[in-house]
Design an enzyme around this catalytic site. Structure first.
Site, PDB file in Angstrom:
ATOM      1  N   ASP A  13       0.877  -1.175   0.000  1.00  0.00           N
ATOM      2  CA  ASP A  13       0.000   0.000   0.000  1.00  0.00           C
ATOM      3  C   ASP A  13       0.914   1.224   0.000  1.00  0.00           C
ATOM      4  O   ASP A  13       2.138   1.105   0.126  1.00  0.00           O
ATOM      5  CB  ASP A  13      -0.881  -0.011   1.274  1.00  0.00           C
ATOM      6  CG  ASP A  13      -1.801   1.213   1.352  1.00  0.00           C
ATOM      7  OD1 ASP A  13      -2.382   1.591   0.324  1.00  0.00           O
ATOM      8  OD2 ASP A  13      -1.927   1.805   2.446  1.00  0.00           O
ATOM      9  N   SER A  14       0.312   2.400  -0.097  1.00  0.00           N
ATOM     10  CA  SER A  14       1.098   3.625  -0.022  1.00  0.00           C
ATOM     11  C   SER A  14       1.628   3.854   1.398  1.00  0.00           C
ATOM     12  O   SER A  14       2.641   4.528   1.577  1.00  0.00           O
ATOM     13  CB  SER A  14       0.231   4.816  -0.427  1.00  0.00           C
ATOM     14  OG  SER A  14      -0.911   4.877   0.406  1.00  0.00           O
ATOM     15  N   CYS A  76      -4.455  -1.684  -1.687  1.00  0.00           N
ATOM     16  CA  CYS A  76      -4.693  -0.257  -1.895  1.00  0.00           C
ATOM     17  C   CYS A  76      -5.664  -0.119  -3.062  1.00  0.00           C
ATOM     18  O   CYS A  76      -5.444  -0.719  -4.129  1.00  0.00           O
ATOM     19  CB  CYS A  76      -3.354   0.401  -2.238  1.00  0.00           C
ATOM     20  SG  CYS A  76      -3.498   2.099  -2.794  1.00  0.00           S
ATOM     21  N   GLU A 157      -3.070   8.869   8.123  1.00  0.00           N
ATOM     22  CA  GLU A 157      -1.630   8.605   8.105  1.00  0.00           C
ATOM     23  C   GLU A 157      -0.914   9.464   9.159  1.00  0.00           C
ATOM     24  O   GLU A 157       0.067   9.051   9.758  1.00  0.00           O
ATOM     25  CB  GLU A 157      -1.092   8.896   6.701  1.00  0.00           C
ATOM     26  CG  GLU A 157       0.224   8.274   6.363  1.00  0.00           C
ATOM     27  CD  GLU A 157       0.184   6.754   6.162  1.00  0.00           C
ATOM     28  OE1 GLU A 157       1.205   6.125   6.445  1.00  0.00           O
ATOM     29  OE2 GLU A 157      -0.855   6.196   5.742  1.00  0.00           O
ATOM     30  N   CYS A 189     -11.117   2.594   0.327  1.00  0.00           N
ATOM     31  CA  CYS A 189      -9.728   2.958   0.605  1.00  0.00           C
ATOM     32  C   CYS A 189      -9.349   2.159   1.835  1.00  0.00           C
ATOM     33  O   CYS A 189     -10.094   2.127   2.820  1.00  0.00           O
ATOM     34  CB  CYS A 189      -9.600   4.456   0.880  1.00  0.00           C
ATOM     35  SG  CYS A 189      -7.945   4.943   1.429  1.00  0.00           S
ATOM     36  N   HIS A 191      -7.274   2.667   4.043  1.00  0.00           N
ATOM     37  CA  HIS A 191      -7.027   3.435   5.269  1.00  0.00           C
ATOM     38  C   HIS A 191      -8.300   3.576   6.107  1.00  0.00           C
ATOM     39  O   HIS A 191      -8.237   3.743   7.320  1.00  0.00           O
ATOM     40  CB  HIS A 191      -6.541   4.856   4.935  1.00  0.00           C
ATOM     41  CG  HIS A 191      -5.087   4.946   4.577  1.00  0.00           C
ATOM     42  ND1 HIS A 191      -4.576   4.443   3.409  1.00  0.00           N
ATOM     43  CD2 HIS A 191      -4.037   5.504   5.248  1.00  0.00           C
ATOM     44  CE1 HIS A 191      -3.271   4.697   3.368  1.00  0.00           C
ATOM     45  NE2 HIS A 191      -2.921   5.335   4.467  1.00  0.00           N
TER      46      HIS A 191
HETATM   47  N1  DGL Z   1      -4.919   3.119   1.054  1.00  0.00           N
HETATM   48  C1  DGL Z   1      -4.966   3.555  -0.281  1.00  0.00           C
HETATM   49  C2  DGL Z   1      -6.237   3.262  -1.000  1.00  0.00           C
HETATM   50  O1  DGL Z   1      -6.868   2.263  -0.677  1.00  0.00           O
HETATM   51  C3  DGL Z   1      -4.273   4.814  -0.666  1.00  0.00           C
HETATM   52  C4  DGL Z   1      -4.516   6.063   0.065  1.00  0.00           C
HETATM   53  C5  DGL Z   1      -3.567   7.101  -0.496  1.00  0.00           C
HETATM   54  O2  DGL Z   1      -2.357   6.867  -0.448  1.00  0.00           O
HETATM   55  O3  DGL Z   1      -4.052   8.106  -1.027  1.00  0.00           O
HETATM   56  O4  DGL Z   1      -6.623   3.932  -1.916  1.00  0.00           O
END
Ligand code: DGL
Length: 270
Positions: A13-14, A76, A157, A189, A191
């Site tokens: 993931d990021s 992600c 984050e 997402c 996150h």
């Molecule tokens: N967790 C990621 C997603 O599912 C990326 C969030 C990001 O880095 O903008 O899109």
């Protein structure tokens, strides 16, 4: 596929978002060795171009393949929407490849008939229109109302959740008329499970909140079983790599995996 069952599962993931998926995989398959890659140097992915995310994804997949991963989980949504097709081509039969979108599409198509469905995600995911396109292929009757919520991933984050600021930002986004009067909300997402409780509170528990962590773990399990690659014994080795070291990443990783975390810095480009 010529891997042993002990070969690791690569997850990326990021940043910390994919840990929600990694943790679910770890809970379901506690003997599996895991290599997690958080591309913290390029966070957030959601604001990047498709081409940039594809370049990062290929680099990460390369690294995970070099480390002998039997499966790669794109944990992600932004990367799943931008790079899944490309990575499938790139990885071919070297490893199983799983994205976080298809398992959610299957869940939604099989359980949410006649429901009003909302979806929130990054700009990249929303602009791709990928959920609506994929849902349409399975069930043309189902419509999804979508909203980009670009502040949420960077906010999480930074460790901003369960506080006054996060409450206000969440309430502001969820009051948007484009996702009004819904029965279910897809958290598109990885996150967002970290703010699931706050989202649930906003809706007074009257809207079903769906995140992909469980269904992705399940989908991975099916694939591993099919390839006879499920590791059912031994103590799992968990490795966490980041392209840029940040304290918030280490703290979040420990939140999910406790003492087991050994964070290693691994730049993507030297
Ligand atoms: N967790 C990621 C997603 O599912 C990326 C969030 C990001 O880095 O903008 O899109």
């Amino acid at each position: 596929m010529k891997h042993s069952r002990e070969a690791p599962i690569g997850i990326f993931d990021s940043g910390i978002g994919g840990l929600t998926v990694a943790h679910s995989i770890y809970e379901r398959f506690p003997h599996e060795n895991i290599i997690y890659f958080g591309d913290t140097a390029h966070l957030p992915y959601g604001d990047k171009s498709e081409a940039a995310i594809q370049a990062y994804s290929i680099k990460i997949a390369d690294l995970l393949l070099k480390k002998g991963c039997k499966a790669i989980v794109i944990a992600c949504n932004s990367a799943s929407s931008a790079s899944y097709e490309l990575l499938k081509e790139y990885v071919r039969d070297q490893a199983i490849i799983i994205n976080v979108i298809d398992p959610m599409i299957e869940l939604v198509a099989s359980t949410l008939n006649n429901k009003k469905i909302g979806l929130i995600g990054t700009k990249r995911t929303i602009q791709s229109g990928i959920y609506s396109k994929k849902i349409k292929l399975i069930n043309p009757e189902l419509k999804i109302q979508t909203l980009a919520t670009p502040l949420l991933a960077p906010m999480i984050e930074e460790g901003f959740y369960n506080n006054q600021i996060s409450h206000e930002i969440i309430a502001n986004y969820l009051s948007d008329s484009s996702i009004a009067a819904i029965d279910a909300l897809i958290l598109a997402c990885t996150h967002y499970p970290l703010i699931k409780k706050e989202i649930n509170d906003f809706y007074d528990s009257k809207v079903a909140i769906l995140d992909s962590a469980q269904v992705v773990a399940q989908a991975l399990g099916h694939q591993l079983q099919k390839e006879n690659l499920l590791n059912q014994s031994g103590i799992a080795n968990l490795q966490f790599l980041v392209s840029d070291y940040t304290e918030s990443f280490e703290a979040a990783t420990q939140l999910f995996f406790g003492e087991k975390v050994k964070l290693q810095w691994h730049p993507l480009w030297n």
